[in-house]
Scaffold this motif. Structure first.
Motif, PDB file in Angstrom:
ATOM      1  N   UNK A  30       0.637  -1.088   0.144  1.00 12.15           N
ATOM      2  CA  UNK A  30      -0.442  -0.318   0.309  1.00 12.15           C
ATOM      3  C   UNK A  30       0.825   1.083   0.065  1.00 12.15           C
ATOM      4  N   UNK A  31       0.582   2.255   0.965  1.00  7.34           N
ATOM      5  CA  UNK A  31       1.041   3.600   0.321  1.00  7.34           C
ATOM      6  C   UNK A  31       1.795   4.054   2.010  1.00  7.34           C
ATOM      7  N   UNK A  32       2.260   5.203   1.439  1.00  6.16           N
ATOM      8  CA  UNK A  32       2.970   5.656   2.197  1.00  6.16           C
ATOM      9  C   UNK A  32       2.086   5.430   3.530  1.00  6.16           C
ATOM     10  N   UNK A  33       2.392   5.482   4.729  1.00  5.94           N
ATOM     11  CA  UNK A  33       1.738   5.881   6.398  1.00  5.94           C
ATOM     12  C   UNK A  33       2.831   5.818   7.200  1.00  5.94           C
ATOM     13  N   UNK A  34       2.464   6.489   8.620  1.00  8.29           N
ATOM     14  CA  UNK A  34       2.555   6.757   9.717  1.00  8.29           C
ATOM     15  C   UNK A  34       2.643   6.317  10.735  1.00  8.29           C
ATOM     16  N   UNK A  35       0.991   5.264  10.586  1.00 12.41           N
ATOM     17  CA  UNK A  35       0.579   4.589  12.013  1.00 12.41           C
ATOM     18  C   UNK A  35       1.443   2.983  11.729  1.00 12.41           C
ATOM     19  N   UNK A  36       2.172   2.908  12.476  1.00 13.36           N
ATOM     20  CA  UNK A  36       2.614   1.134  13.155  1.00 13.36           C
ATOM     21  C   UNK A  36       2.075   0.375  12.316  1.00 13.36           C
ATOM     22  N   UNK A  37       0.392   0.039  13.147  1.00 10.10           N
ATOM     23  CA  UNK A  37      -0.061  -0.603  12.930  1.00 10.10           C
ATOM     24  C   UNK A  37      -0.533  -0.678  11.945  1.00 10.10           C
ATOM     25  N   UNK A  38       0.073   0.015  10.590  1.00 11.47           N
ATOM     26  CA  UNK A  38      -0.401  -0.391   9.150  1.00 11.47           C
ATOM     27  C   UNK A  38       1.006  -1.279   8.222  1.00 11.47           C
ATOM     28  N   UNK A  39       1.817  -1.597   9.569  1.00 10.31           N
ATOM     29  CA  UNK A  39       3.044  -1.831   8.910  1.00 10.31           C
ATOM     30  C   UNK A  39       3.108  -3.578   9.106  1.00 10.31           C
ATOM     31  N   UNK A  40       3.582  -4.336   8.464  1.00 14.01           N
ATOM     32  CA  UNK A  40       3.539  -5.820   8.362  1.00 14.01           C
ATOM     33  C   UNK A  40       4.652  -6.206   8.507  1.00 14.01           C
ATOM     34  N   UNK A  41       5.354  -6.047   8.153  1.00 12.95           N
ATOM     35  CA  UNK A  41       6.452  -7.093   8.952  1.00 12.95           C
ATOM     36  C   UNK A  41       7.474  -5.529   9.739  1.00 12.95           C
TER      37      UNK A  41
END
Length: 123
Positions: A101-112
């Motif tokens: 997906x796109x750029x994100x700052x929320x840690x919950x949006x990172x899978x790895x």
């Protein structure tokens, strides 16, 4: 699946520089947004910066703008964090992370996530 291994942390004096690296394995690295986060003792893990899959877009937390630079080399499956003008308050464990997906700052949006590398800035 993406596996991440950070390196390059260490002890540096205030005003100095360090370059962190994050080596990734897995076929999806070149299509993943990569981010750097950090966690100081007793504090929440916070967003530092992120870079798009192509490297063409970046996103920085206000407290690192002008001091830190994120980059990536998809041929080497590696993302970098060049840190300059370091301050004692930059002391933390630094983690790299990957997401689709796109750029994100929320840690919950990172899978790895990697295991982290310690950066200590002395005054």
């Amino acid at each position: 699946q993406v596996q991440l291994v950070e390196s390059g942390g260490g002890l540096v004096q205030a005003g100095g520089s360090l370059r962190l690296s994050c080596a990734a394995s897995g076929r999806t690295f070149s299509s993943s947004v990569m981010g750097w986060f950090r966690q100081a003792p007793g504090k929440e893990r916070e967003f530092v910066c992120a870079i798009s899959w192509s490297g063409g877009s970046t996103y920085y937390a206000d407290f690192v703008k002008g001091r830190f630079t994120i980059s990536r080399d998809n041929a080497k499956n590696t993302v970098y964090l060049q840190m300059s003008s370091l301050k004692p308050e930059d002391t933390a464990v630094y983690y790299c992370a990957a997401r689709s997906g796109g750029l994100a700052a929320l840690r919950g949006r990172y899978e790895h996530w990697g295991q982290g590398t310690q950066v200590t800035v002395s005054s």
